[in-house]
Scaffold this active site. Structure first.
Site, short mmCIF file in Angstrom:
data_model
loop_
_atom_site.label_atom_id
_atom_site.label_comp_id
_atom_site.label_asym_id
_atom_site.label_seq_id
_atom_site.Cartn_x
_atom_site.Cartn_y
_atom_site.Cartn_z
N LYS A 1 1.02 -1.37 0.00
CA LYS A 1 0.15 0.00 0.10
C LYS A 1 0.72 1.28 -0.06
O LYS A 1 1.53 1.54 0.97
CB LYS A 1 -0.84 -0.07 1.26
CG LYS A 1 -2.09 0.95 1.05
CD LYS A 1 -2.42 1.99 2.28
CE LYS A 1 -1.47 2.83 2.83
NZ LYS A 1 -1.72 4.23 2.03
N GLU B 1 10.03 1.33 10.31
CA GLU B 1 11.32 2.27 10.18
C GLU B 1 10.60 3.64 10.30
O GLU B 1 9.67 3.87 9.37
CB GLU B 1 11.89 2.23 8.81
CG GLU B 1 12.38 0.79 8.66
CD GLU B 1 13.83 0.79 9.27
OE1 GLU B 1 14.06 1.63 9.85
OE2 GLU B 1 14.45 -0.50 9.13
N CYS C 1 14.12 10.77 6.39
CA CYS C 1 14.42 10.16 7.64
C CYS C 1 15.57 10.34 8.04
O CYS C 1 15.55 10.65 9.34
CB CYS C 1 13.76 9.01 7.91
SG CYS C 1 14.80 7.86 6.73
N GLU D 1 10.61 16.79 14.62
CA GLU D 1 11.21 16.29 13.35
C GLU D 1 10.35 17.31 12.17
O GLU D 1 9.51 17.14 11.77
CB GLU D 1 10.85 15.03 13.06
CG GLU D 1 11.41 14.46 11.81
CD GLU D 1 10.72 13.01 11.16
OE1 GLU D 1 9.71 12.72 11.54
OE2 GLU D 1 11.64 12.42 10.50
P1 NAD Z 1 2.83 8.44 7.62
O1 NAD Z 1 2.95 7.64 9.07
O2 NAD Z 1 1.80 9.49 7.78
O3 NAD Z 1 2.35 7.74 6.34
C1 NAD Z 1 3.14 6.47 6.13
C2 NAD Z 1 2.29 5.35 5.36
O4 NAD Z 1 1.32 4.57 6.29
C3 NAD Z 1 1.44 5.94 4.42
O5 NAD Z 1 1.09 5.08 3.29
C4 NAD Z 1 -0.24 6.36 5.03
O6 NAD Z 1 -1.25 6.08 4.20
C5 NAD Z 1 -0.01 4.86 5.85
N1 NAD Z 1 -0.90 5.07 7.19
C6 NAD Z 1 -1.29 6.16 7.68
N2 NAD Z 1 -2.18 5.96 9.05
C7 NAD Z 1 -2.03 4.42 8.88
C8 NAD Z 1 -2.83 3.58 9.77
N3 NAD Z 1 -3.44 3.84 10.84
N4 NAD Z 1 -2.32 2.23 9.80
C9 NAD Z 1 -1.62 2.05 8.63
N5 NAD Z 1 -1.10 2.77 7.74
C10 NAD Z 1 -1.46 3.96 7.84
O7 NAD Z 1 4.05 8.94 7.02
P2 NAD Z 1 4.70 9.94 5.92
O8 NAD Z 1 4.15 11.41 6.33
O9 NAD Z 1 3.98 9.17 4.51
O10 NAD Z 1 5.98 9.85 6.19
C11 NAD Z 1 6.86 11.01 6.74
C12 NAD Z 1 7.53 10.02 7.87
O11 NAD Z 1 8.06 8.64 7.44
C13 NAD Z 1 8.39 11.02 8.61
O12 NAD Z 1 8.67 10.79 10.15
C14 NAD Z 1 9.68 10.06 8.19
O13 NAD Z 1 10.89 10.31 9.34
C15 NAD Z 1 9.38 8.85 8.19
N6 NAD Z 1 10.27 7.93 7.47
C16 NAD Z 1 11.14 7.18 8.09
C17 NAD Z 1 12.00 6.29 7.19
C18 NAD Z 1 12.66 5.29 7.83
O14 NAD Z 1 13.37 4.63 7.20
N7 NAD Z 1 13.17 5.33 9.19
C19 NAD Z 1 11.94 6.48 5.84
C20 NAD Z 1 11.41 7.67 5.43
C21 NAD Z 1 10.40 8.35 5.97
#
Ligand code: NAD
Length: 471
Positions: free
Chosen positions: A170, A243, A277, A374
């Protein structure tokens, strides 16, 4: 744009749905294209078909699955330029960054294809022979964010498929296009049901994490969502790899040359418009060189071209979406309200795209929002420190523990500091070095589990011990 209508891939079929999502080009604010959103029914079909495909895929010889990953890499490689352009259009990143990401997808698929998890004989003693082997889990749900949409999907799909699992991906609703296209192409080489792509909103992610027929969730995203994922995954004791977010410190020691290091420090923080990230999010500079490093950074930043990622000389694109843009604007306003000083940027001119200027904040207090939160956007606090003990304590004073970096001429000193930092990865005089063969994972609230390397591969398996002896 490739000639496709970005279908969902379910059970080997290319599926359209009446419910549509829109992808906005972040450089213009205009709708780029719409795409099918999966509902509960599509998800159910995808999971059931993935479950049905598991028996045959998990029994497919390892070498055949390795070859399939190489074929997937070839599918992208044959369309590398189109993927690169599509990634810039949907994500906003500069073409050079998109090239890096798409090149990374090809590299990862080919390199993961080389990996093996052989069974081993743990001992041959009184209990007879003790065999230790890795067995696949079943259906893996992969959920990805919008900053590196295709690469982070490949980080999950490649090890999951290689180890014999079937997958339902997804992507983020903001950036589903490259993943949908990859899924469409993949149906040409994979048996039906082995790799399914369902695009949709956050609720779709939640349904996937709750689904009783899904055995593992591999998730990249924010810490807040990661925590929700863990809760919903508890129902059937799903395995989870999370992650999550970071607030990475960089520690600049007093013996560096401010001028020559500025460029490296800049990109450590601002690569991908700081939607990374592992971007440096707190830059600790020794007080003896603080002014010189700050000046060199400002000078370098002034020459960096921000613009539409499709333009050849663009180095940094816009933020990816309105939500993130509003968040970062709010952080900048808060920094103004707190009376803090800006060394660069700090004024957002609202236009068509989600553009934010490179913003450097001059030595804010450690409890300022721009230090604690962040940003996930181009706002960097420069922080003055006096001695090593103090800076280590301040660097570790965060709920996050994703990555960190140390910059200095004395490698032994840098290594000693690195060992005391609470982070999953610590780079010395470099950043953002990733490899399919190097373990990556967050400490503290930055995550759970590992991606990449054999440790990451093993997370897509259960260990099975078989022991016995002749009667
Ligand atoms: P997000 O958590 O809002 O969304 C990530 C994914 O989760 C999306 O596909 C979203 O639709 C889905 N999602 C949202 N709510 C959900 C739920 N309740 N259950 C299951 N899935 C759900 O994150 P974002 O805004 O897309 O990305 C930014 C964040 O990601 C930042 O905090 C960044 O640091 C982190 N990030 C971490 C890494 C890593 O490797 N540690 C890499 C890239 C980004």
């Amino acid at each position: 744009m490739p000639s496709t209508d970005f279908p969902l891939s379910i059970a080997g079929h290319l599926v359209q749905t009446p419910q549509r999502g829109e992808v906005i080009n972040p450089a213009t604010g205009e709708v780029l294209v719409d795409y099918p959103m999966a509902g509960r029914q599509e998800l159910e079909t995808a999971v059931q078909c993935a479950k049905a495909a598991f028996a045959s895929w998990s029994g497919t010889p390892w070498e055949v699955r390795q070859a399939k990953l190489v074929e997937l890499a070839d599918l992208i490689a044959a369309r590398q330029e189109q993927f690169t352009r599509l990634l810039t259009l949907e994500q906003g990143k500069a073409s050079s960054g998109a090239e890096w990401e798409i090149g990374g997808c090809i590299h990862w698929l080919r390199e993961v294809a080389q990996q093996t998890l052989p069974q081993s004989v743990a001992s041959e003693g009184e209990q007879g022979q003790v065999l230790c082997r890795h067995v696949p889990l079943g259906v893996v749900g992969a959920i990805t964010p919008w900053n590196f949409p295709l690469l982070l999907a490949v980080w999950k799909v490649a090890p999951a498929l290689l180890t014999g699992n079937t997958v339902v991906v997804k992507p983020s609703p903001y950036t589903p296009l490259c993943t949908l296209w990859f899924g469409e192409l993949a149906q040409r080489v994979l048996p039906p049901g082995v790799l399914n792509i369902v695009a949709g909103g956050n609720e779709l992610g939640q349904w996937l994490t709750e689904h009783p027929d899904v055995s593992k969730i591999a998730f990249t995203g924010s810490t807040a969502t990661g925590s929700r994922v863990m809760q919903s995954a508890a129902g059937n004791l799903k395995r989870v790899t999370l992650e999550l977010g970071g607030n990475d410190p960089a520690i600049v020691l007093p013996d560096v040359d401010p001028k020559s290091i500025a460029e490296k420090l800049f990109w450590a923080s601002f690569q991908n418009s700081a939607q990374f990230c592992v971007a440096t999010k707190r830059l600790f500079i020794h007080e003896s060189i603080y002014d010189e490093v700050a000046e060199a950074l400002c000078e370098y930043a002034a020459g960096v071209k921000i613009g539409n990622g499709l333009e050849a000389d663009t180095q940094l694109g816009p933020l990816q979406n309105q939500m993130q843009y509003d968040k970062v604007c709010d952080l900048i306003e808060d920094t103004h309200r707190a009376g803090l000083r800006f060394l660069a940027g700090g004024t957002v001119v609202h236009g068509n795209g989600y553009f934010i200027p490179i913003t450097l904040v001059d030595n804010p207090p450690d409890d300022a929002r721009c230090v604690v939160e962040e940003a996930f956007g181009p706002v960097l606090p420069l922080l003055k420190y006096r001695d090593v003990e103090e800076v280590i304590a301040r660097a570790n004073n965060t709920e996050y523990g994703l990555a960190a970096s140390v910059w200095g001429r004395d490698l032994a000193q840098a290594q000693a500091i690195a060992q005391r930092l609470e982070a999953g990865t610590v780079w010395i005089n470099q950043v953002h070095q990733f490899s399919p063969h190097i373990a990556f994972g967050g400490h503290k609230q930055s995550g759970l589990g590992i991606e990449n390397a054999l440790e990451g591969l093993a997370e897509y398996t259960n260990v099975q011990t078989i022991m016995g002896r002749p009667l």
